[in-house]
Design an enzyme around this catalytic site. Structure first.
Site, PDB file in Angstrom:
ATOM      1  N   ASP A  86       1.021  -1.189  -0.029  1.00  0.00           N
ATOM      2  CA  ASP A  86       0.197  -0.029   0.048  1.00  0.00           C
ATOM      3  C   ASP A  86       0.952   1.379  -0.032  1.00  0.00           C
ATOM      4  O   ASP A  86       1.936   1.200   0.493  1.00  0.00           O
ATOM      5  CB  ASP A  86      -0.940  -0.139   1.152  1.00  0.00           C
ATOM      6  CG  ASP A  86      -0.427   0.106   2.570  1.00  0.00           C
ATOM      7  OD1 ASP A  86       0.128   1.008   2.934  1.00  0.00           O
ATOM      8  OD2 ASP A  86       0.064  -1.043   3.209  1.00  0.00           O
ATOM      9  N   ASP A 175      -9.973   3.316   6.015  1.00  0.00           N
ATOM     10  CA  ASP A 175      -8.945   3.421   7.134  1.00  0.00           C
ATOM     11  C   ASP A 175      -9.149   3.896   8.430  1.00  0.00           C
ATOM     12  O   ASP A 175      -9.540   4.981   8.854  1.00  0.00           O
ATOM     13  CB  ASP A 175      -7.663   4.093   6.550  1.00  0.00           C
ATOM     14  CG  ASP A 175      -6.455   3.902   7.404  1.00  0.00           C
ATOM     15  OD1 ASP A 175      -6.493   3.267   8.616  1.00  0.00           O
ATOM     16  OD2 ASP A 175      -5.336   4.365   7.211  1.00  0.00           O
ATOM     17  N   GLU A 177      -8.426   3.984  12.165  1.00  0.00           N
ATOM     18  CA  GLU A 177      -7.105   3.945  13.073  1.00  0.00           C
ATOM     19  C   GLU A 177      -7.004   5.131  13.861  1.00  0.00           C
ATOM     20  O   GLU A 177      -7.802   6.075  13.940  1.00  0.00           O
ATOM     21  CB  GLU A 177      -5.917   3.514  12.406  1.00  0.00           C
ATOM     22  CG  GLU A 177      -5.373   4.707  11.384  1.00  0.00           C
ATOM     23  CD  GLU A 177      -4.049   4.273  10.795  1.00  0.00           C
ATOM     24  OE1 GLU A 177      -3.054   4.429  11.557  1.00  0.00           O
ATOM     25  OE2 GLU A 177      -3.931   4.017   9.522  1.00  0.00           O
TER      26      GLU A 177
END
Length: 287
Positions: A86, A175, A177
């Site tokens: 990534d 994402d 996080e």
């Protein structure tokens, strides 16, 4: 008086200087207002804070959870896996042929963050990985305190995060996080965070026909969603853990689809494995 060595300023000249100074100040303020991102980035840099847009997949995992330096040869995986990477703007123009020759067969590229940031290297990274032969996809770095899940899902789809049934495009990733700019859970309660993710997931599915992949770590997920099991039956899991095994998974998921196992791999840093053989990765791309 002759010989004094001093010159006298005319009153008219002094009065004309004040409006000129005010005009300069007003022009400077107008420029700053017109370019808020630049001003914000500069201010953040002066304070030693990361600038909005600088976050990336796993950018906060190592800092908050630590990890080992592992390689593809030392991790414990199922018999059939596919290696991939990534990337974000931090990698700039990526040497895709180098990664392909090293055995990487898929790539995820950061497209957006919040509702104001787009990766300036997205085209080179997204198209470059495709052109070298990889199966590719895009990801969005979520800022749940910035705007609604629906707003960010729409921004993502509108700026590179869409999907097409061409056999080479993976479903998008959100994402989830640690907040790189403030409170770990972005100031949201656990129930509010689950609702935000659901809003994003529902909107992404409505726009693309695919269930968004959720990237997270078990620790963050437990802290910020109360270890919700609400998405395990619908959304593929991309788990982050820099160790020789993926460890305990978040509630609701019996297996992971992707595992980010290191941030210190060759060429680009972040390396991952897909949990299955190449034909299963192609099936995920085909929907």
């Amino acid at each position: 008086m002759l010989g004094s060595g001093r010159s006298r300023t005319r009153p008219g000249a002094r009065r004309r200087g004040i409006p000129a100074l005010l005009s300069t100040v007003v022009a400077t303020l107008a420029l700053l207002i017109a370019t808020p991102n630049a001003a914000t980035a500069a201010e953040a840099g002066e304070r030693g804070e990361p600038a909005v847009g600088s976050a990336y997949l796993g950018s906060e995992i190592l800092e908050h959870e630590g990890g080992q330096r592992v390689t593809e040869d030392t991790i414990v995986t199922p018999l059939a896996t596919v290696e991939g990477v990534d990337v974000s703007s931090h990698q700039g123009n990526v040497a895709w042929s180098t990664l392909w020759n090293a055995g990487n067969r898929f790539a995820y590229v950061k497209a957006t963050e919040g509702t104001s940031y787009r990766n300036p290297y997205f085209a080179q990274q997204y198209n470059g990985s495709y052109n070298v032969g990889m199966i590719r996809g895009a990801y969005h770095f979520a800022l749940p305190n910035n705007s609604s899940g629906a707003a960010q899902a729409n921004y993502f789809v509108d700026n590179g995060g869409g999907w097409s049934r061409d056999g080479r495009t993976l479903p998008g990733v959100v994402d989830m996080e640690y907040n790189p700019y403030g409170a770990t859970c972005y100031g949201l309660s656990q129930s509010a965070m689950v609702n935000w993710i659901r809003d994003f997931a529902n909107t992404y599915r409505a726009r693309t026909g695919r269930d968004v992949v959720i990237y997270t770590s078990t620790s963050w997920w437990t802290t910020c969603t109360g270890n919700s099991s609400a998405f395990g039956s619908t959304n593929p899991l991309w788990v982050a853990r820099y160790a020789s095994s993926p460890g305990t998974l978040p509630a609701g998921w019996g297996f992971y689809t992707f595992w980010q196992y290191t941030s210190t791999g060759p060429t680009v840093g972040d390396h991952n494995v897909f949990n299955g053989a190449m034909d299963r990765l192609q099936a995920l791309a085909n929907g």
